[in-house]
Design a protein around this motif. Structure first.
Motif, PDB file in Angstrom:
ATOM      1  N   LYS A  62      -3.812   4.159  18.762  1.00 13.65           N
ATOM      2  CA  LYS A  62      -3.499   4.527  17.382  1.00 13.65           C
ATOM      3  C   LYS A  62      -4.729   4.996  16.614  1.00 13.65           C
ATOM      4  O   LYS A  62      -4.639   5.918  15.792  1.00 13.65           O
ATOM      5  N   ILE A  63      -5.873   4.375  16.874  1.00 14.76           N
ATOM      6  CA  ILE A  63      -7.105   4.846  16.255  1.00 14.76           C
ATOM      7  C   ILE A  63      -7.408   6.274  16.728  1.00 14.76           C
ATOM      8  O   ILE A  63      -7.783   7.150  15.932  1.00 14.76           O
ATOM      9  N   LEU A  64      -7.240   6.502  18.010  1.00 16.94           N
ATOM     10  CA  LEU A  64      -7.488   7.839  18.566  1.00 16.94           C
ATOM     11  C   LEU A  64      -6.521   8.863  17.958  1.00 16.94           C
ATOM     12  O   LEU A  64      -6.935   9.967  17.597  1.00 16.94           O
ATOM     13  N   ASP A  65      -5.245   8.507  17.822  1.00 19.19           N
ATOM     14  CA  ASP A  65      -4.272   9.420  17.252  1.00 19.19           C
ATOM     15  C   ASP A  65      -4.646   9.842  15.839  1.00 19.19           C
ATOM     16  O   ASP A  65      -4.409  10.994  15.429  1.00 19.19           O
ATOM     17  N   CYS A  66      -5.230   8.903  15.076  1.00 21.08           N
ATOM     18  CA  CYS A  66      -5.569   9.185  13.674  1.00 21.08           C
ATOM     19  C   CYS A  66      -6.892   9.938  13.519  1.00 21.08           C
ATOM     20  O   CYS A  66      -7.208  10.390  12.425  1.00 21.08           O
ATOM     21  N   ASN A  67      -7.648  10.028  14.594  1.00 17.74           N
ATOM     22  CA  ASN A  67      -8.980  10.629  14.472  1.00 17.74           C
ATOM     23  C   ASN A  67      -9.209  11.765  15.454  1.00 17.74           C
ATOM     24  O   ASN A  67     -10.337  12.031  15.854  1.00 17.74           O
ATOM     25  N   LEU A 107       0.828  -1.200   0.000  1.00 19.32           N
ATOM     26  CA  LEU A 107       0.000   0.000   0.000  1.00 19.32           C
ATOM     27  C   LEU A 107       0.867   1.255   0.000  1.00 19.32           C
ATOM     28  O   LEU A 107       0.573   2.233  -0.702  1.00 19.32           O
ATOM     29  N   ARG A 108       1.931   1.227   0.788  1.00 24.28           N
ATOM     30  CA  ARG A 108       2.837   2.387   0.809  1.00 24.28           C
ATOM     31  C   ARG A 108       3.445   2.619  -0.571  1.00 24.28           C
ATOM     32  O   ARG A 108       3.514   3.753  -1.053  1.00 24.28           O
ATOM     33  N   ASP A 109       3.895   1.536  -1.215  1.00 19.23           N
ATOM     34  CA  ASP A 109       4.520   1.673  -2.528  1.00 19.23           C
ATOM     35  C   ASP A 109       3.525   2.141  -3.593  1.00 19.23           C
ATOM     36  O   ASP A 109       3.916   2.753  -4.587  1.00 19.23           O
ATOM     37  N   ARG A 110       2.238   1.860  -3.374  1.00 18.97           N
ATOM     38  CA  ARG A 110       1.200   2.351  -4.289  1.00 18.97           C
ATOM     39  C   ARG A 110       0.747   3.752  -3.930  1.00 18.97           C
ATOM     40  O   ARG A 110      -0.144   4.303  -4.559  1.00 18.97           O
ATOM     41  N   GLU A 111       1.355   4.310  -2.880  1.00 15.32           N
ATOM     42  CA  GLU A 111       1.039   5.659  -2.401  1.00 15.32           C
ATOM     43  C   GLU A 111      -0.430   5.772  -2.007  1.00 15.32           C
ATOM     44  O   GLU A 111      -1.081   6.785  -2.255  1.00 15.32           O
ATOM     45  N   GLU A 112      -0.928   4.729  -1.360  1.00 15.57           N
ATOM     46  CA  GLU A 112      -2.304   4.725  -0.880  1.00 15.57           C
ATOM     47  C   GLU A 112      -2.322   4.991   0.622  1.00 15.57           C
ATOM     48  O   GLU A 112      -1.311   4.840   1.323  1.00 15.57           O
ATOM     49  N   ALA A 113      -3.488   5.386   1.124  1.00 16.10           N
ATOM     50  CA  ALA A 113      -3.629   5.677   2.549  1.00 16.10           C
ATOM     51  C   ALA A 113      -3.364   4.422   3.371  1.00 16.10           C
ATOM     52  O   ALA A 113      -3.847   3.332   3.049  1.00 16.10           O
ATOM     53  N   LEU A 114      -2.586   4.585   4.431  1.00 23.52           N
ATOM     54  CA  LEU A 114      -2.217   3.459   5.284  1.00 23.52           C
ATOM     55  C   LEU A 114      -3.083   3.428   6.539  1.00 23.52           C
ATOM     56  O   LEU A 114      -3.560   4.464   7.009  1.00 23.52           O
ATOM     57  N   PRO A 115      -3.289   2.243   7.105  1.00 21.18           N
ATOM     58  CA  PRO A 115      -4.076   2.147   8.332  1.00 21.18           C
ATOM     59  C   PRO A 115      -3.382   2.832   9.506  1.00 21.18           C
ATOM     60  O   PRO A 115      -2.228   3.251   9.400  1.00 21.18           O
ATOM     61  N   ALA A 116      -4.098   2.917  10.614  1.00 25.23           N
ATOM     62  CA  ALA A 116      -3.586   3.637  11.776  1.00 25.23           C
ATOM     63  C   ALA A 116      -2.403   2.942  12.426  1.00 25.23           C
ATOM     64  O   ALA A 116      -1.619   3.564  13.139  1.00 25.23           O
ATOM     65  N   GLY A 117      -2.255   1.651  12.185  1.00 29.33           N
ATOM     66  CA  GLY A 117      -1.160   0.902  12.786  1.00 29.33           C
ATOM     67  C   GLY A 117      -1.316  -0.574  12.491  1.00 29.33           C
ATOM     68  O   GLY A 117      -2.234  -0.990  11.773  1.00 29.33           O
ATOM     69  N   ALA A 118      -0.408  -1.371  13.070  1.00 27.28           N
ATOM     70  CA  ALA A 118      -0.481  -2.819  12.890  1.00 27.28           C
ATOM     71  C   ALA A 118       0.161  -3.512  14.090  1.00 27.28           C
ATOM     72  O   ALA A 118       1.189  -3.054  14.591  1.00 27.28           O
ATOM     73  N   PHE A 119      -0.457  -4.595  14.541  1.00 24.48           N
ATOM     74  CA  PHE A 119       0.174  -5.423  15.570  1.00 24.48           C
ATOM     75  C   PHE A 119       0.588  -6.736  14.927  1.00 24.48           C
ATOM     76  O   PHE A 119      -0.159  -7.364  14.189  1.00 24.48           O
ATOM     77  N   LEU A 120       1.819  -7.128  15.189  1.00 22.13           N
ATOM     78  CA  LEU A 120       2.426  -8.295  14.564  1.00 22.13           C
ATOM     79  C   LEU A 120       2.846  -9.275  15.651  1.00 22.13           C
ATOM     80  O   LEU A 120       3.743  -8.983  16.449  1.00 22.13           O
ATOM     81  N   ILE A 121       2.208 -10.423  15.696  1.00 22.56           N
ATOM     82  CA  ILE A 121       2.489 -11.439  16.701  1.00 22.56           C
ATOM     83  C   ILE A 121       3.374 -12.512  16.081  1.00 22.56           C
ATOM     84  O   ILE A 121       2.996 -13.142  15.094  1.00 22.56           O
ATOM     85  N   SER A 122       4.565 -12.687  16.630  1.00 26.14           N
ATOM     86  CA  SER A 122       5.502 -13.708  16.134  1.00 26.14           C
ATOM     87  C   SER A 122       5.661 -13.651  14.617  1.00 26.14           C
ATOM     88  O   SER A 122       5.448 -14.645  13.917  1.00 26.14           O
TER      89      SER A 122
END
Length: 214
Positions: free
Chosen positions: A208-213, A69-84
């Motif tokens: 992160k949702i709060l930060d974006c809104n 999405l970043r490489d397509r220059e599209e809007a990115l989500p507020a964040g991501a959690f990555l487990i293992s």
């Protein structure tokens, strides 16, 4: 687990059945992850109302979707959690594949070699770069929460991903859980550490949702 994450976050959760190898090799799962994101956007959710998340290879898909999405220059989500997360599905060169080999019954170097072979299927030539996020430019990604157990073979992937993303200027929260295996969150019904890890995910998602809104 997704129900617990939903409850701790105060957010609705979309789970989707992405196509899996060996029946559907690369890039099927990557395409399905993007389709899920576009479906949410078409349903009326803004990027700032969305958090990506996943465990193990699902965490890798979340990360690869962010990069695409970043490489397509599209809007990115507020964040991501990555487990293992598998931060590199191709080279499999993390030290913990060896140092935690005897400690982790949930994963192994041999198992991950079979995994990537199945996902690549009949792919010819060098594996696609997107399968090795740890070797890519991670600049301009949204905030990340990375959680990993100290006893799992993916420990090195998670630590190196955190350090690499921080060097690229990404806001990263890194949590290493002592004496835990891969995706210990599934044991939240009986394991206090798993329950707390999910609460941490919930707090991250809310913030992160709060930060974006604002």
């Amino acid at each position: 687990m997704t129900a617990r994450i939903s409850y701790s976050s105060g957010l609705r959760v979309l789970t989707f059945e992405y196509r899996k190898a060996p029946e559907d090799p690369y890039p099927a799962a990557n395409e399905d992850a993007l389709t899920a994101y576009y479906w949410l956007k078409e349903a009326g959710y803004s990027a700032g109302q969305i958090i990506f998340g996943g465990d193990s290879v699902g965490a890798t898909l979340a990360l690869m979707t962010l990069i695409t999405l970043r490489d397509r220059e599209e809007a990115l989500p507020a964040g991501a959690f990555l487990i293992s997360p598998h931060a590199d599905l191709v080279h499999l060169d993390g030290d913990s594949y060896v140092t935690n080999r005897e400690n982790d019954p949930t994963g192994s170097l041999e198992g991950n070699r079979r995994l990537i072979a199945a996902y690549l299927g009949s792919w010819q030539g060098e594996p696609p770069e997107i399968l090795s996020p740890l070797k890519m430019n991670l600049a301009a990604l949204p905030p990340l929460l990375i959680q990993v157990g100290s006893l799992e073979v993916l420990l090195s992937d998670a630590v190196r991903l955190s350090e690499w993303a921080k060097q690229a200027g990404v806001d990263v929260t890194m949590e290493i859980w002592d004496n835990m295996w891969s995706v210990f969150h599934f044991l939240a019904y009986m394991l206090p550490e798993a329950e707390q890890a999910i609460r941490n995910i919930g707090a991250f998602n809310k913030a992160k949702i709060l930060d974006c809104n604002r």
